[in-house]
Scaffold this motif. Structure first.
Motif, short mmCIF file in Angstrom:
data_model
loop_
_atom_site.label_atom_id
_atom_site.label_comp_id
_atom_site.label_asym_id
_atom_site.label_seq_id
_atom_site.Cartn_x
_atom_site.Cartn_y
_atom_site.Cartn_z
N GLN A 145 1.45 2.86 5.84
CA GLN A 145 1.41 3.48 5.16
C GLN A 145 0.79 4.68 5.88
O GLN A 145 0.78 5.52 5.52
CB GLN A 145 0.60 2.92 3.83
N SER A 146 -0.61 4.13 6.84
CA SER A 146 -1.23 5.40 7.58
C SER A 146 -0.40 6.28 8.07
O SER A 146 -0.46 7.68 8.38
CB SER A 146 -2.53 5.10 7.87
N ASP A 192 -5.94 -5.14 -2.24
CA ASP A 192 -6.26 -4.54 -2.67
C ASP A 192 -5.76 -3.34 -3.34
O ASP A 192 -4.80 -3.26 -2.31
CB ASP A 192 -7.71 -4.82 -2.17
N PRO A 193 -5.52 -3.08 -4.62
CA PRO A 193 -4.72 -1.80 -4.72
C PRO A 193 -5.26 -0.36 -3.66
O PRO A 193 -3.89 0.15 -3.64
CB PRO A 193 -5.29 -1.83 -6.13
N GLY A 194 -6.14 -0.32 -3.89
CA GLY A 194 -6.55 0.89 -2.71
C GLY A 194 -5.89 -0.02 -0.89
O GLY A 194 -6.70 1.73 -0.04
N TYR A 195 -5.90 -0.63 -0.34
CA TYR A 195 -5.94 -1.10 1.48
C TYR A 195 -4.88 0.08 1.24
O TYR A 195 -3.60 0.01 1.36
CB TYR A 195 -5.72 -2.17 1.31
N VAL A 196 -5.26 1.26 2.33
CA VAL A 196 -3.65 1.20 2.96
C VAL A 196 -3.73 0.79 4.24
O VAL A 196 -5.15 1.30 5.55
CB VAL A 196 -4.18 2.52 3.01
N ASP A 242 6.36 5.81 0.53
CA ASP A 242 6.42 7.03 0.55
C ASP A 242 7.38 6.69 2.30
O ASP A 242 7.69 7.71 2.02
CB ASP A 242 4.96 6.44 2.02
N HIS A 245 5.07 -2.13 -1.39
CA HIS A 245 4.05 -2.01 0.24
C HIS A 245 4.17 -0.38 0.71
O HIS A 245 3.11 0.57 0.94
CB HIS A 245 4.24 -2.84 0.58
#
Length: 101
Positions: free
Chosen positions: A87-88, A79-83, A28, A24
């Motif tokens: 993370q933001s 969803d794999p592309g969900y930020v 980052d 998750h």
């Protein structure tokens, strides 16, 4: 900076221990910590802002981890592309610490 390294390690360990969200925020978080460790040439206000974002992102990622673990199968959180918000924040911290500014 040692406190942030410990914070990053603790957050990474917690995230890796949870099956639903092992990746998750951990990548980052590690990257921001690495950039903080090498931030000696950057303006102090950029480093301070990134450190504050790291602390807030840690809190957000832990909370989001709970939400991801309890999410319905069709939830956008999965969803794999969900930020996520955490993370933001980490993405913004990386931008502050990059040499491109």
């Amino acid at each position: 900076m040692t406190n942030y390294r410990l914070l990053a390690c603790a957050c990474t360990a917690l995230l890796l221990a949870s099956p639903a969200s092992a990746n998750h925020c951990d990548n980052d978080m590690i990257e921001v910590q690495w950039l903080l460790d090498g931030s000696g040439n950057l303006e102090p206000n950029r480093v301070d802002a990134a450190e504050h974002l790291l602390v807030r992102a840690d809190q957000a990622c832990l909370q989001e981890n709970e939400q991801i673990m309890n999410a319905e199968l069709d939830s956008p959180l999965l969803d794999p592309g969900y930020v996520t918000v955490g993370q933001s924040m980490l993405i913004n911290a990386k931008e502050l610490l990059s040499d491109q500014h």
